[in-house]
Design an enzyme around this catalytic site. Sequence first.
Site, PDB file in Angstrom:
ATOM      1  N   ASP A 180      21.513 -53.987   9.989  1.00 27.39           N
ATOM      2  CA  ASP A 180      21.567 -52.658   9.381  1.00 27.39           C
ATOM      3  C   ASP A 180      22.815 -52.555   8.497  1.00 27.39           C
ATOM      4  OD1 ASP A 180      20.307 -49.843   9.573  1.00 27.39           O
ATOM      5  OD2 ASP A 180      22.454 -49.473   9.843  1.00 27.39           O
ATOM      6  N   ASN A 188      24.631 -44.036  -1.291  1.00 24.98           N
ATOM      7  CA  ASN A 188      23.691 -43.164  -2.006  1.00 24.98           C
ATOM      8  C   ASN A 188      24.364 -41.850  -2.407  1.00 24.98           C
ATOM      9  OD1 ASN A 188      21.400 -44.709  -2.187  1.00 24.98           O
ATOM     10  ND2 ASN A 188      20.612 -44.071  -0.180  1.00 24.98           N
ATOM     11  N   HIS A 193      21.441 -43.022  -6.132  1.00 23.87           N
ATOM     12  CA  HIS A 193      20.368 -43.809  -5.528  1.00 23.87           C
ATOM     13  C   HIS A 193      20.089 -45.113  -6.274  1.00 23.87           C
ATOM     14  CE1 HIS A 193      19.065 -41.177  -2.243  1.00 23.87           C
ATOM     15  NE2 HIS A 193      19.555 -40.213  -3.015  1.00 23.87           N
ATOM     16  N   ASP A 197      19.885 -48.637  -4.521  1.00 24.12           N
ATOM     17  CA  ASP A 197      18.795 -49.615  -4.661  1.00 24.12           C
ATOM     18  C   ASP A 197      19.351 -51.004  -4.982  1.00 24.12           C
ATOM     19  OD1 ASP A 197      17.004 -47.668  -4.133  1.00 24.12           O
ATOM     20  OD2 ASP A 197      16.231 -47.460  -6.181  1.00 24.12           O
ATOM     21  N   GLU A 223      17.476 -48.985   5.324  1.00 24.94           N
ATOM     22  CA  GLU A 223      18.537 -49.948   5.008  1.00 24.94           C
ATOM     23  C   GLU A 223      18.629 -50.992   6.108  1.00 24.94           C
ATOM     24  OE1 GLU A 223      19.010 -46.733   5.735  1.00 24.94           O
ATOM     25  OE2 GLU A 223      20.821 -46.396   6.914  1.00 24.94           O
TER      26      GLU A 223
END
Lengths: 346, 213
Positions: A180, A188, A193, A197, A223
């Site tokens: 994780d 973010n 965002h 990405d 994530e």
Amino acid sequence: MSLDFKQVVDGLGQGVAVVDRDGAVLYWNHWLERASGRRAEAVAGRPLTELYPSLLNPAFERNLRAVFSLGIVCYYSQLVHGTLFPFKPLPGSPPEFDAMQQRCSMGPVRDRSGSGEIVAAYILVEDVSEAAAAQRRLAELAVRDGLTKAFNRRYLDRRLADEIARAERFGRPLSLALVDIDHFKQVNDARGHQCGDRALAAVSAALRSGLRESDVLARYGGEEFCILLLETEPAAALATVERLRAAVAATPIQATGPDEEPAEGSFRADPFTLTVSAGVAGLMPGEGPAALLERADAALYRAKRRGRNRVVAAGPEAPYPRAAAAACPCPSSATPNPRKPPASRP
Amino acid sequence: MPDRDTFSPLEFDAFKEIMNMGFGQAAVLLSEVMRVRTALSVPQIRAMEPGLVRAYVEAQLGPSPSYSMVEQFFFGKFAGRSFLLMPEDQCRRLGAVFADAAMPSGEELELGSLERDMVMEIGNIIIGACVGRIAELLGDQVGFQPPRYLPSPLDLGNIGAGPGESGDLALLFRTVFHFKEEDIEGQLFLVASHESIAWLKEAVRRYIASLAP
């Protein structure tokens, strides 16, 4: 009226070869001359397996036996067997393959006298590179996550069940890691965002680059990634995932894309790094996908609680009481959702 | 149940004998061709209304696992439709037995596609061996349309009728094939077209006559 069928066969947009019972070439049409780079005169009378030793494979030999023994038409699947003849792709073929992808069939050629005796076999060769490339692209879309290029959850669910069954059957080790990204929400929130990405894609690439071809990297959730380490004992898996953790921490992530223009001097323009936490579990006898994921998830949770940017090995015990596990709001019975831990978790 | 209107008891016995021989020879040929020991059970032969074929096939399959099917039409004087049915888990194992080393890992491919092609490839040979031997014993040479794969769950639909099929009688053959060492098995059904039943009867009469001293 006498018809010249040779002209018809030579005009076909596919290969036609005829071989005798010993596999020697009796006929080789124009298409095959072009695809193979060999003239008909050069191959006439020579055994096909001498010209192309790759034809000495069980499927081709089985089909040829079936043609001569049973007198039937047989099919040689491109999907199952790949190419039959090792021809280069024709000009203008899609770039996916190093060799022309072929769909082939073979059938009997009987004696003209009416005896019905099978004296030869024909082999039809069709170039299906275009269709195979399209099929491969579609298949990729069906099993890959578009952003991270890792396998998707659907593929993971199926593959995990298959690999557990295989490991059980052959008594082989199998390990699983849940990875994780730490504090991903802040990426973010602070950088947008698009940057988030890019970070996901960069972490995925860093993880992938440290794995073997045979290992499976899948995007498990937002994530979160899941890694299946085949034929790997937990201790070795722990070392591998620790190496991946260090690799991610050393991977610079570009804060802006090529088409983005951040405010001059803004900290947001500087490359940055991320860390990951991971839980690693080795498959135990009789364990199913849900239990294995649960133990890896509990280890991941401990890694987070101990300060993040670390890898923790799962213990052999079930991570939380069965009653609590049953209350887990899982999307399916096979794969609990670890991002919503039950209240009773440690 | 033999259809007494179609075959006399003698003819029906002779017919069963031919079928036994045909499937027996087919099993030998299949073992040679596949290089895997293949057994075919003694065929069951039924004459029934076309509308009852589906129920009969379903009864033979029982409530067991999901089946995949390969369908293939054959044509000649002996003509009809064949169905090869295999449990889904057995289809998956076919690849391990019959695919060669060139078989892709399947990671990027839908496993279903590989199974489909493998089952069609092997099903085509099994059907070809059985239908071909029966036809040859009866003095015919048949051709085949390419096989068609129907995935699980099966919709048996109008399993009893072929295209343009008419008539009030279906002649059905059933055998169980078994790749012994691999413990893979499935069922094969042949439905003779109504048009070919008269020829079959005639061929059986010729066979009986050929046995006369």
